[in-house]
Design an enzyme around this catalytic site. Sequence first.
Site, PDB file in Angstrom:
ATOM      1  N   GLY A  30      55.320   3.104 -33.159  1.00  0.00           N
ATOM      2  CA  GLY A  30      56.608   3.677 -33.525  1.00  0.00           C
ATOM      3  C   GLY A  30      57.141   3.317 -34.895  1.00  0.00           C
ATOM      4  O   GLY A  30      58.346   3.375 -35.118  1.00  0.00           O
ATOM      5  N   SER A  31      56.264   2.991 -35.857  1.00  0.00           N
ATOM      6  CA  SER A  31      56.765   2.650 -37.191  1.00  0.00           C
ATOM      7  C   SER A  31      57.430   3.856 -37.853  1.00  0.00           C
ATOM      8  O   SER A  31      58.473   3.725 -38.512  1.00  0.00           O
ATOM      9  CB  SER A  31      55.644   2.103 -38.073  1.00  0.00           C
ATOM     10  N   ASN A  32      56.844   5.036 -37.685  1.00  0.00           N
ATOM     11  CA  ASN A  32      57.474   6.236 -38.242  1.00  0.00           C
ATOM     12  C   ASN A  32      58.764   6.581 -37.507  1.00  0.00           C
ATOM     13  O   ASN A  32      59.733   7.048 -38.121  1.00  0.00           O
ATOM     14  CB  ASN A  32      56.502   7.423 -38.194  1.00  0.00           C
ATOM     15  N   ARG A 104      49.850  13.742 -27.219  1.00  0.00           N
ATOM     16  CA  ARG A 104      49.615  14.749 -26.196  1.00  0.00           C
ATOM     17  C   ARG A 104      49.911  16.135 -26.769  1.00  0.00           C
ATOM     18  O   ARG A 104      50.685  16.274 -27.719  1.00  0.00           O
ATOM     19  CB  ARG A 104      50.504  14.521 -24.972  1.00  0.00           C
ATOM     20  N   ILE A 106      51.742  19.595 -26.796  1.00  0.00           N
ATOM     21  CA  ILE A 106      53.031  20.100 -26.323  1.00  0.00           C
ATOM     22  C   ILE A 106      52.792  21.367 -25.511  1.00  0.00           C
ATOM     23  O   ILE A 106      52.169  22.318 -25.987  1.00  0.00           O
ATOM     24  CB  ILE A 106      53.972  20.418 -27.504  1.00  0.00           C
ATOM     25  N   ASN A 120      55.328  17.928 -36.840  1.00  0.00           N
ATOM     26  CA  ASN A 120      54.391  16.831 -36.653  1.00  0.00           C
ATOM     27  C   ASN A 120      53.988  16.268 -38.002  1.00  0.00           C
ATOM     28  O   ASN A 120      54.015  16.972 -39.019  1.00  0.00           O
ATOM     29  CB  ASN A 120      53.145  17.322 -35.905  1.00  0.00           C
ATOM     30  N   HIS A 122      50.783  14.483 -39.881  1.00  0.00           N
ATOM     31  CA  HIS A 122      49.343  14.256 -39.727  1.00  0.00           C
ATOM     32  C   HIS A 122      48.814  13.485 -40.938  1.00  0.00           C
ATOM     33  O   HIS A 122      49.103  13.849 -42.081  1.00  0.00           O
ATOM     34  CB  HIS A 122      48.600  15.590 -39.605  1.00  0.00           C
TER      35      HIS A 122
END
Length: 210
Positions: A30-32, A104, A106, A120, A122
């Site tokens: 969860g750093s972002n 996962r 969506i 998202n 990437h």
Amino acid sequence: MQSFAHFSLFCALNSSIMKKNIAIFASGSGSNAENLIRYFQKSDSVEVSLVLSNKSDAYVLERAYRLKVPCNVFPKEDWTAGDEILAILQEYRIDFIVLAGYLRIIGPTILDKYEGSIVNLHPAWLPEYPGLHSIERAFADHRKETGVTVHYIDSNLDAGTIIAQRHVPIYPDDTVDTLETRVHETEHELYPETVKKILTERIAKEKNNQ
């Protein structure tokens, strides 16, 4: 007094319409996610209102708890069906979904409701290196540069419309770890800037349409 009350009600309604609530979907450390939460903490128009995960041991939940952002975990079957997820998104009046290390696909229930409002991040210069282990694959191929891409989500893997990209050089003395660190630094700059730009433009458009 009546006029003032009407004016106050108008201001409150106008503020609620313009403000954008973000939900973050995350599966890992969860750093972002933390970077996004902190980035928008002082914003009057954008707020990270919810963090959802598919893993009960994901460290992103600890980060969200520490930063006082509501968070929840849903099992695989709920993510597949989507109805329970959609219910909590609507409960928190979520306008926009940001994927931050979410691993996962969506499903159609959420995709249909939030079409054009899910992004998202990437760790590659898409369409190069879609899928997992993008940094390692770029490094193994001895590329001179890789990149970071922000894109909209659709039903295909890492194939939605590209919104923003930034190159990341790969130096001769790099290791996978040093390259990964530099990619993450670029992510932390590009992602919140891009989300802010999208939502600022949407708020401005809504104001113009009033």
